[in-house]
Design a protein around this motif. Sequence first.
Motif, short mmCIF file in Angstrom:
data_model
loop_
_atom_site.label_atom_id
_atom_site.label_comp_id
_atom_site.label_asym_id
_atom_site.label_seq_id
_atom_site.Cartn_x
_atom_site.Cartn_y
_atom_site.Cartn_z
N GLN A 108 0.86 -1.18 0.00
CA GLN A 108 0.00 0.00 0.00
C GLN A 108 0.89 1.23 0.00
O GLN A 108 1.87 1.28 0.76
N VAL A 109 0.55 2.22 -0.83
CA VAL A 109 1.47 3.34 -1.01
C VAL A 109 0.75 4.67 -0.96
O VAL A 109 -0.47 4.75 -1.08
N SER A 110 1.55 5.73 -0.80
CA SER A 110 1.15 7.09 -1.10
C SER A 110 2.24 7.68 -1.97
O SER A 110 3.43 7.45 -1.73
N TRP B 213 5.78 6.24 -0.39
CA TRP B 213 5.82 5.82 1.01
C TRP B 213 4.94 4.58 1.09
O TRP B 213 3.78 4.59 0.64
N SER B 214 5.44 3.51 1.69
CA SER B 214 4.81 2.20 1.52
C SER B 214 4.69 1.46 2.84
O SER B 214 5.57 1.55 3.71
N ILE B 215 3.60 0.69 2.95
CA ILE B 215 3.37 -0.16 4.11
C ILE B 215 2.97 -1.55 3.63
O ILE B 215 2.60 -1.74 2.47
N PRO B 216 3.04 -2.56 4.50
CA PRO B 216 2.59 -3.90 4.11
C PRO B 216 1.07 -3.96 3.98
O PRO B 216 0.36 -2.97 4.20
N SER B 217 0.55 -5.14 3.64
CA SER B 217 -0.89 -5.34 3.69
C SER B 217 -1.34 -5.25 5.16
O SER B 217 -0.58 -5.55 6.07
#
Length: 382
Positions: free
Chosen positions: A216-218, A233-237
Amino acid sequence: MRRARMAMICAATVSSVALVACGSTGGGTDVNTDPDRPFVLDGVTNVTQITQLTGPDSGVNDTASVAVAGTDLGSMFNVGDTTYLVFGDTFGTRDPDAVGGQGGNWRSNAVAYTTDEDPSDGLTFDGWLLDDIGLALEVVPGEHDHNDAGGEVTKIPTYGFAVGETLYLQYMSVRHWGEPGQWDANHAGLARSTDGGASWETLPAPQWPGDSNFVQVSVAEVTEDGEDFLYFWSIPSGRFGGVQLMKVPATTEAVEDLSAYRYFAGTDDDGDPRWSESMADAQTVLEGTIGELSVVHSPTLDRWLMTYSTDGDAVLAEGITPWGPWSEPHVLTTQAETPGLYSPYLNPRYVSDDGLTIYFTLSIWGPYNVFWYSAELVPAPA
């Protein structure tokens, strides 16, 4: 005191950010890598729900005409004078007492667009990307497998961006919805439109593994030494990971080539960023249990603003550089105040002229629709 503080901030901004006028907020700014500057915000105040954007109780949009009775997310990206709002699982019919993502005429995603320049009373949509019969289009088709089938339940776009006239949506392929805030992904990838959103192609590459930190990103556009890049900028599921950062040159060739991406791997002795070709070298730039995130640059403040959910609450953090340091989170609203909240999304276009009032979308699980909020930023004492 507040005006004096903002005058100081604005004067500093004119010298350090050449591409954006003071008093506005937007991407494409030169990256300031000095981590030793102070935080300039003391908190947020006057958080206000302005209106409901989607669903039968919307105060500004008739979404029934395009078969949108329930939807969520609502991340935003800008192309010229148009803002696209990207929604997740969308349902055309819902029982009056329905809660969460359920209903008839299920589409994995939908996209509205607006040229509304006044966010103070909500966002009036100019229209939607439509299918052949005039209903909201599922722009990135999901397989819609059963939740326990081990295939693909849905494709959820997490953010959009544009390179010239080419539109992209970064999506996550969801394999299984688990407990609240937990889900498993097959991979993250890109969908592309070259005709203004009328039609979309799900690209075979690039893709990021479903168990990686890049699901998941912005996305924001920045400039390094005269060259344009896209930062992700990224996060896991799920909603229980920290933030990592990657970048790619802002060209269609690079965006569609996984080998062109570079991953933030910390800073050198001078505080300058190190970028690696290997995803394994990626360093976490913000620790925490972080859900759907949104990052924009404020040229008025000359700082980065990140909204996200954590421990069920919607918060905002201030970043000195794109990789931090980041302030402690300032609470926008809590689960106690707004039960079922998630996904606070910013847009650099929707900020007051003095940079101190921000507007954002927020999803609420109960009505399963998207709402429009404002908040005032409180400057730190001079």
